[in-house]
Motif scaffolding. Structure first.
Motif, mmCIF file in Angstrom:
data_model
loop_
_atom_site.group_PDB
_atom_site.id
_atom_site.type_symbol
_atom_site.label_atom_id
_atom_site.label_comp_id
_atom_site.label_asym_id
_atom_site.label_seq_id
_atom_site.Cartn_x
_atom_site.Cartn_y
_atom_site.Cartn_z
ATOM 1 N N ASP A 8 0.788 -1.214 -0.068
ATOM 2 C CA ASP A 8 0.180 -0.009 -0.058
ATOM 3 C C ASP A 8 0.931 1.077 -0.039
ATOM 4 N N HIS A 10 1.066 3.430 -2.448
ATOM 5 C CA HIS A 10 0.041 4.356 -3.030
ATOM 6 C C HIS A 10 0.864 5.671 -3.710
ATOM 7 N N ASP A 50 -1.824 -1.967 -4.202
ATOM 8 C CA ASP A 50 -1.899 -0.653 -3.951
ATOM 9 C C ASP A 50 -0.536 0.040 -4.134
ATOM 10 N N HIS A 194 -4.005 -4.063 1.917
ATOM 11 C CA HIS A 194 -5.113 -3.471 1.754
ATOM 12 C C HIS A 194 -5.665 -2.612 2.981
ATOM 13 N N HIS A 196 -3.779 -1.453 5.551
ATOM 14 C CA HIS A 196 -3.317 -0.427 6.078
ATOM 15 C C HIS A 196 -3.071 -0.654 7.885
#
Ligand code: FE2
Ligand code: FE2
Length: 275
Positions: A8, A10, A50, A194, A196
């Motif tokens: 994640d 991002h 992610d 997913h 976090h």
């Protein structure tokens, strides 16, 4: 054998909201330095989805440039924020990502712990899915090597977390996955992202866990809370150590950042605690 897991990340484009508010690229830079600087250097890094925020080519280009500084190979899988086509295009040397249109599912056979990647992405959806095609592939792969200890990695965790907003974009196909996993007791661990947050749960005769983000975490928004918060709690990676038959697979949380430390024991001796 040491497997580092990051998730994640991002990563987004300079000046975008995730970049300004959550500083996701800067946090990934720190995660790379952290992994490169670990005294027991990981053999490889798994990045469990992610990877970027909007799946755009520019974001993947920025991700590629940051991950290029890793001192060890990185293996990627998509999450709900990813785009398979743009991910493949940016990482064309990563042959394991497969050809156009295919799910990004593969095995890594080079180390004593066998690694199996699952692709839970459903384009356009926050939730994930393991359809019969993806699960049949998993069953076949696991049937190939029943004697080899195995770690399965995927983006969406195969369990309900109690955080209502995240469970609303959970994994479709959990029961069918459990049926496959129960047939293959060599699966030591299922690791995911997913959410976090770090979470552990028993699953189909194995242990499933999630890894915190390299950047922003989610608050522990259990009922009666109905909101979902982002919390800038410490970023972390998971360090999964295969210690061999007997000692098995041990999963550590490795917090990223600098914190005061005190050496209290060295070379078999306790040391006096200094002020
Ligand atoms: Fe995420
Ligand atoms: Fe996600």
């Amino acid at each position: 054998m040491v497997v580092a897991q990051i998730t994640d990340m991002h990563v987004s484009t300079p000046g975008s909201r995730p970049d300004r508010v959550f500083r996701t690229a800067e946090h990934l830079e720190r995660a790379v330095d952290h992994l490169n600087g670990l005294p027991l250097r990981p053999d490889l890094v798994l990045a469990t989805g992610d990877l970027v925020d909007h799946g755009s080519p520019e974001e993947y280009e920025r991700l590629r440039a940051i991950l290029a500084r890793l001192a060890m190979p990185a293996y990627l899988i998509p999450g709900n924020h990813d785009d398979r086509t743009n991910l493949r295009a940016a990482f064309e040397r990563h042959d394991y990502l497969g050809g156009a249109g295919a799910f990004m599912q593969y095995t890594i056979e080079d180390w004593p712990l066998r690694l199996v990647a699952l692709d839970t992405l459903v384009p356009g959806s926050g939730g994930g899915r393991l359809c019969p095609e993806r699960l049949a592939w998993l069953d076949e792969r696991l049937r190939e090597a029943p004697e080899r200890p195995t770690l399965v990695f995927m983006h969406h965790p195969p369990f309900v977390t109690g955080i209502a907003a995240m469970d609303g974009m959970g994994l479709d196909g959990i029961e069918a996955l459990a049926t496959v996993i129960r047939r293959h007791p060599q699966v030591e661990r299922i690791v995911a992202g997913h959410i976090h947050r770090p979470i552990v749960r028993r699953f189909a005769g194995t242990v499933a866990c999630t890894c915190p983000s390299t950047a922003h975490q989610l608050g522990l928004d259990l009922p009666p809370q109905t909101r979902l918060t982002v919390a800038m709690e410490p970023p972390a990676a998971m360090i999964h150590c295969w210690l061999g038959d007997g000692a098995g697979l041990v999963s550590h949380l490795s917090v990223i950042g600098s914190y005061p430390t005190h050496v209290v024991f060295e070379n078999g001796k306790w040391l006096p605690l200094k002020d």
